[in-house]
Design an enzyme around this catalytic site. Structure first.
Site, short mmCIF file in Angstrom:
data_model
loop_
_atom_site.label_atom_id
_atom_site.label_comp_id
_atom_site.label_asym_id
_atom_site.label_seq_id
_atom_site.Cartn_x
_atom_site.Cartn_y
_atom_site.Cartn_z
N LYS A 195 -27.81 102.61 71.14
CA LYS A 195 -28.36 103.60 72.07
C LYS A 195 -28.86 104.85 71.35
CE LYS A 195 -27.08 100.83 75.33
NZ LYS A 195 -28.06 99.94 75.96
N TYR A 228 -19.60 90.80 83.75
CA TYR A 228 -19.78 91.93 82.85
C TYR A 228 -18.45 92.64 82.61
CZ TYR A 228 -21.37 96.34 80.92
OH TYR A 228 -21.54 97.42 80.11
N TYR A 247 -20.77 93.24 74.57
CA TYR A 247 -22.15 93.00 74.15
C TYR A 247 -22.24 92.15 72.88
CZ TYR A 247 -23.51 96.53 77.56
OH TYR A 247 -23.70 97.22 78.72
#
Length: 339
Positions: free
Chosen positions: A49, A263, A289
């Site tokens: 990010k 998730y 992830y």
């Protein structure tokens, strides 16, 4: 593709390393596996990010913002990196954390990324599971604006066309590194969630006609939805870069067979992948992830999807801080004291 015309703040340690994984490659007996270490971007233990935030926070500064807002799941890597980058640049930071798992384990609710959010000085607002967290973000932004603040809103994952520029740049960086090494890349694999990383990579690779296929391993949405989300953002990102029409629908490929329960929940495959990378290469993945992305790659190698003689690059998107929220998933026994 001239990215220099877009405002950008230099926050990440770039270029991140591109490394061979000889022991993992040998253990799997398939292609040569390489890893692009975007866990080494620097801010608050690193992660993908930060590349996006270089462009997003440049836009925030240009707009005169004094507080940055974003949203994500409880153990959001994006929220942690946003808090760190905001602290470095002197912005206040407010985070909306969504409970997507209903876990009550204090390791999950208060450790890992959550602890670092607070350590970086962010304020945190918690929400029950909500399909429209960007809508909630807009409401909180309006509430703060009504008090005289100047908020800048970042969508979940930093996944808009401005944020995706960070991964257009990463695509250019990867191809340059491979050229310098004389490395022919046959495939790139990575975890895909909020779509910005894959969209930027697709736009970048297509924009320079790299001829390198890209596979996203989904961590949340079904395949059709994931691919459509990525395609829309990739097309918008390419248009922003002046390459409108460069991205075709067939350029966007996701495999969403490795999501598991949902998730934020680890899977047997992700736990195996994390342990393999830790014990064979000394590299830490995360359960949400990169662990699922690597689990997908490992399984596809075992199934013959990638074969001996090929070179596959795995994009490590970071997130190892999240491991501390998932300690119980590994089932380790506490060591017994000896005299």
């Amino acid at each position: 593709m001239n990215l220099a015309r877009f405002p950008r703040l230099r926050l990440a340690h770039l270029p991140t390393p591109l490394e061979h994984l000889p022991r993992l490659s040998q253990a799997l007996g398939g292609p040569e596996i390489w890893i692009k270490r975007d866990d080494c971007t620097g801010m608050s233990s690193g992660g993908n990010k930060t590349r996006k935030l270089e462009y997003l926070l440049a836009e925030a500064r240009a707009q005169g913002a004094d507080i940055v807002l974003t949203q994500g799941a409880t153990q959001s890597n994006h929220a942690r990196q946003t808090a760190a980058c905001a602290a470095r640049l002197g912005f206040d930071c407010h985070l909306l954390l969504e409970d997507r798992t209903h876990k009550s384990d204090p390791d999950y609710t208060a450790n890992g990324n959550v602890f670092l959010d607070l350590l970086h000085g962010a304020t945190v607002e918690r929400f029950a599971s909500n399909p429209d967290m960007n809508g909630e973000l807009a409401k909180v932004g309006a509430r703060l604006a009504a008090t005289g603040r100047r908020p800048y809103l970042i969508p979940g994952g930093g996944s808009n066309a401005t944020g995706a520029l960070g991964y257009v740049n990463a695509a250019l960086e990867l191809v340059t590194q491979a050229n310098d090494l004389g490395l022919r890349i046959d495939h790139v694999v990575h975890a895909t969630g909020s779509a910005g990383t894959q969209a930027g990579l697709v736009a970048g690779l297509r924009g320079i006609n790299a001829g390198v296929p890209l596979l996203g391993i989904g961590v949340r949405a079904p395949r059709d939805k994931q691919e459509e989300n990525v395609y829309r953002l990739a097309a918008a990102t390419a248009a922003l870069c002046g390459c409108e029409g460069a991205v075709r629908r067939e350029d966007v490929v996701a495999n969403c067979d490795y999501v598991g329960t949902g998730y934020g929940f680890s899977t047997p495959g992700s736990i195996e992948a994390i342990q393999m990378l830790a014990r064979l290469e000394g590299i830490l993945l995360d359960p949400v992830y990169s662990g699922k992305g690597m689990a997908g790659l490992i399984d596809l190698v075992r199934k013959g999807r990638f074969q001996r003689g090929q070179n596959v690059v795995f994009i490590h998107t970071g997130g190892s801080v999240g491991l501390f929220g998932y300690v119980r998933d590994f089932g380790f026994q506490a060591p017994v004291a000896t005299a």
